[in-house]
Design an enzyme around this catalytic site. Structure first.
Site, PDB file in Angstrom:
ATOM      1  N   ALA A 133       4.212  -9.389 -23.280  1.00 14.69           N
ATOM      2  CA  ALA A 133       2.859  -9.451 -22.724  1.00 14.69           C
ATOM      3  C   ALA A 133       1.968  -8.378 -23.337  1.00 14.69           C
ATOM      4  CB  ALA A 133       2.913  -9.290 -21.204  1.00 14.69           C
ATOM      5  N   TYR A 134       2.511  -7.162 -23.458  1.00 14.77           N
ATOM      6  CA  TYR A 134       1.747  -6.067 -24.050  1.00 14.77           C
ATOM      7  C   TYR A 134       1.395  -6.378 -25.500  1.00 14.77           C
ATOM      8  CZ  TYR A 134       0.717  -1.377 -25.835  1.00 14.77           C
ATOM      9  OH  TYR A 134       0.133  -0.295 -26.446  1.00 14.77           O
TER      10      TYR A 134
END
Length: 266
Positions: A133-134
């Site tokens: 996600a990051y």
């Protein structure tokens, strides 16, 4: 004197940038969720990137020569088990809010041919396990910066990405706690499925922590991005980030995947 807005200026990289630029004579607007005094030439600005009213008020700043989009959060864990609300929050803060801030201040930057800087990451061009996600949010920043750099050419507004590797901030100092929190949120069956990934991450964490670089090198790089006569489109910061970038360029995808899998014990 030139003026700059820095988001996420209350700590870590943002604080280092604010103090360095203030020391170099810039008038700094320091965006923080909880404003406090940071020293001379630094004006605290209440700025929660999830608050539309705070972002709208940025257009009321008296003048602006640059914006440094630094604020961001980290959501970790295997993509399969990520809470979708956490993924949305990751993208809201690290991507959507960066667009919103830049939109709010562009009318101030345009008449002064100001500059836009995004603090991205080495993970904005190389995704690694447990950071999906990051990394997605940082890949998105790369796309936005590349697009805006061309779109804003008629007004001579340079757009640069600063891409640090592992930097000595709370994210890395508190990595053990972050891993424990991530693992604690997993269901028992997912802990079992991803046991090797978790063990590999725990093993790799101390080495990565020892290799972190001081925040000052990021602050110095941002100053260059704001003062170079011909600013670069990208500034890679840290030896680890440079090595990652070199490997990404020269190795086939499968070879890079194998290296990352071994590094994380997968």
């Amino acid at each position: 004197m030139p003026s700059v807005l820095i988001t996420g200026a209350g700590r870590g990289i943002g604080l280092a940038i604010a103090q360095r630029l203030a020391g170099a004579g810039w008038n700094v607007y320091a965006g923080m969720r909880t404003p406090r005094s940071l020293g001379e030439r630094i004006t605290p600005v209440k700025l929660d990137l999830t608050n539309d009213d705070h972002i709208a008020e940025l257009s009321s700043l008296p003048s602006l020569d640059a914006v440094v989009n630094n604020a961001g959060i980290f959501v970790g864990g295997p993509v399969e088990v990520l809470d979708l609300d956490d993924v949305r929050h990751q993208l809201e803060v690290n991507v959507v809010a960066q667009v919103a801030v830049t939109q709010a201040v562009l009318p101030l930057l345009r008449p002064r041919r100001g500059r836009v800087v995004f603090i991205s990451s080495a993970n904005g061009r190389l995704a690694v396990p447990m950071t999906g996600a990051y990394s997605a949010s940082k890949f998105a920043l790369t796309a936005l910066a590349d697009t805006m750099r061309i779109e804003l050419r008629p007004w001579h507004i340079p757009v640069s990405l600063v891409e640090p590797g592992a930097i000595d901030t709370d994210l890395w100092r508190d990595m053990d706690a972050t891993i424990n929190s991530t693992v604690g949120a997993l269901k028992p069956e997912h802990r079992k499925l991803y046991a090797r990934h978790i063990a590999g991450l725990r093993k790799a964490a101390p080495k990565m922590q020892r290799g972190t670089a001081p925040v000052d090198i990021v602050a110095a790089t941002v100053e260059r991005a704001l003062t170079d006569r011909r600013p670069r489109d990208r500034y890679v910061v840290g030896n680890d980030a440079r090595v990652q970038e070199l490997l990404r360029k020269v190795l086939p995808t499968r070879a890079m995947d194998s290296i990352l899998a071994r590094a994380f014990g997968i």
